[in-house]
Design a protein around this motif. Structure first.
Motif, PDB file in Angstrom:
ATOM      1  N   ASN A 185       3.823  18.703  25.748  1.00  0.00           N
ATOM      2  CA  ASN A 185       3.834  19.803  26.587  1.00  0.00           C
ATOM      3  C   ASN A 185       2.634  19.492  27.707  1.00  0.00           C
ATOM      4  OD1 ASN A 185       3.615  22.511  27.908  1.00  0.00           O
ATOM      5  ND2 ASN A 185       3.576  23.684  26.124  1.00  0.00           N
ATOM      6  N   GLU A 186       2.934  18.784  28.560  1.00  0.00           N
ATOM      7  CA  GLU A 186       2.087  18.201  29.560  1.00  0.00           C
ATOM      8  C   GLU A 186       1.534  19.280  30.491  1.00  0.00           C
ATOM      9  OE1 GLU A 186       0.404  15.299  29.269  1.00  0.00           O
ATOM     10  OE2 GLU A 186       1.684  14.733  27.369  1.00  0.00           O
ATOM     11  N   ARG A 187       2.401  20.132  30.791  1.00  0.00           N
ATOM     12  CA  ARG A 187       2.022  21.317  31.994  1.00  0.00           C
ATOM     13  C   ARG A 187       0.983  22.105  31.051  1.00  0.00           C
ATOM     14  NH1 ARG A 187       3.149  26.230  31.676  1.00  0.00           N
ATOM     15  NH2 ARG A 187       4.704  26.133  30.107  1.00  0.00           N
ATOM     16  N   SER A 188       0.934  22.405  29.847  1.00  0.00           N
ATOM     17  CA  SER A 188      -0.001  23.163  29.222  1.00  0.00           C
ATOM     18  C   SER A 188      -1.258  22.166  29.060  1.00  0.00           C
ATOM     19  CB  SER A 188       0.437  23.724  27.859  1.00  0.00           C
ATOM     20  OG  SER A 188       1.376  24.657  27.968  1.00  0.00           O
ATOM     21  N   TYR A 220       0.752  32.663  27.118  1.00  0.00           N
ATOM     22  CA  TYR A 220       2.022  32.487  27.559  1.00  0.00           C
ATOM     23  C   TYR A 220       2.448  33.399  28.712  1.00  0.00           C
ATOM     24  CZ  TYR A 220       3.111  29.908  23.214  1.00  0.00           C
ATOM     25  OH  TYR A 220       3.124  29.284  22.154  1.00  0.00           O
ATOM     26  N   LEU A 241      11.698  20.509  24.239  1.00  0.00           N
ATOM     27  CA  LEU A 241      10.229  20.186  23.788  1.00  0.00           C
ATOM     28  C   LEU A 241      10.543  20.199  22.040  1.00  0.00           C
ATOM     29  CD1 LEU A 241       7.420  21.192  26.007  1.00  0.00           C
ATOM     30  CD2 LEU A 241       8.375  18.858  25.742  1.00  0.00           C
ATOM     31  N   TRP A 271       8.758  31.355  24.794  1.00  0.00           N
ATOM     32  CA  TRP A 271       8.998  30.030  23.929  1.00  0.00           C
ATOM     33  C   TRP A 271      10.140  29.491  24.555  1.00  0.00           C
ATOM     34  CZ3 TRP A 271       8.010  28.443  18.514  1.00  0.00           C
ATOM     35  CH2 TRP A 271       6.812  28.771  18.164  1.00  0.00           C
ATOM     36  N   ALA A 288       8.970  27.837  27.812  1.00  0.00           N
ATOM     37  CA  ALA A 288       8.103  26.737  27.295  1.00  0.00           C
ATOM     38  C   ALA A 288       8.499  25.596  26.735  1.00  0.00           C
ATOM     39  CB  ALA A 288       6.704  27.333  26.853  1.00  0.00           C
ATOM     40  N   TYR A 289       9.309  25.841  25.830  1.00  0.00           N
ATOM     41  CA  TYR A 289       9.745  24.793  24.761  1.00  0.00           C
ATOM     42  C   TYR A 289      10.995  24.430  24.974  1.00  0.00           C
ATOM     43  CZ  TYR A 289       5.110  26.530  22.955  1.00  0.00           C
ATOM     44  OH  TYR A 289       3.983  26.653  22.709  1.00  0.00           O
TER      45      TYR A 289
END
Length: 164
Positions: free
Chosen positions: A130-133, A98, A35, A28, A31-32
């Motif tokens: 979360n453009e990558r995801s 993840y 964001l 997390w 990734a975040y």
């Protein structure tokens, strides 16, 4: 140079609860950060023991959670199961996917995804921005369906995919 072995995907067991709780916190953060409010990420680290127990319960109740493990420990996970949204005519939901940042782009996320969902119809929620995801899921055939849901950590958007 790393001497780590390639990751192996396997079904998670209750014995994985502690490592999985720590992995969940780490991924997390990876990734975040940037964001969602940093306070949400920070506060999660204050609840480690509760998180370990939650994972132990989840894994004991036989939920469909896969982990990826290499020579350094757990490096990714995926969870899926019955859809929780009554307004979707799809029975399978990808609850989580993840991978540690050091393995982004390695194919591990795809390996976990393939084991968890395969080519079945499914839906998922992803954090807006979360453009990558979002791009990853689009490559797997998912499309935004226009449904949005606001949470403390930010706006979530739903993606759907018909089975093939």
């Amino acid at each position: 140079m790393t001497t780590s072995s390639p990751p192996v995907v396997r079904r998670a067991t209750p014995a994985d609860a502690e490592a999985l709780a720590h992995l969940h916190l780490d991924v997390w953060d990876d990734a975040y950060t940037g964001l969602m409010p940093q306070s949400i990420l920070d506060d999660r680290h204050d609840e480690v023991e509760d998180r370990v127990e939650r994972w132990r319960t989840i894994l004991t109740d036989n939920h469909d959670t896969l982990v990826a493990e290499d020579g350094e420990g757990l490096v990714g996970f995926a969870s899926s199961g019955p859809g929780r949204d009554a307004d979707v005519d799809t029975e399978l939901e990808l609850w989580a996917l993840y991978v540690r940042a050091r393995l982004w782009g390695s194919g591990l996320g795809y390996a976990l995804f393939s084991e968890a969902i395969g080519d079945r119809a499914a839906y998922l929620w992803v954090l807006a921005g979360n453009e990558r995801s979002i791009r990853f899921y689009e490559r797997q055939g998912f499309r935004l369906d226009g449904t949005r849901d606001e949470h403390d950590e930010g706006l979530h958007v739903r993606m759907l995919r018909a089975g093939t």
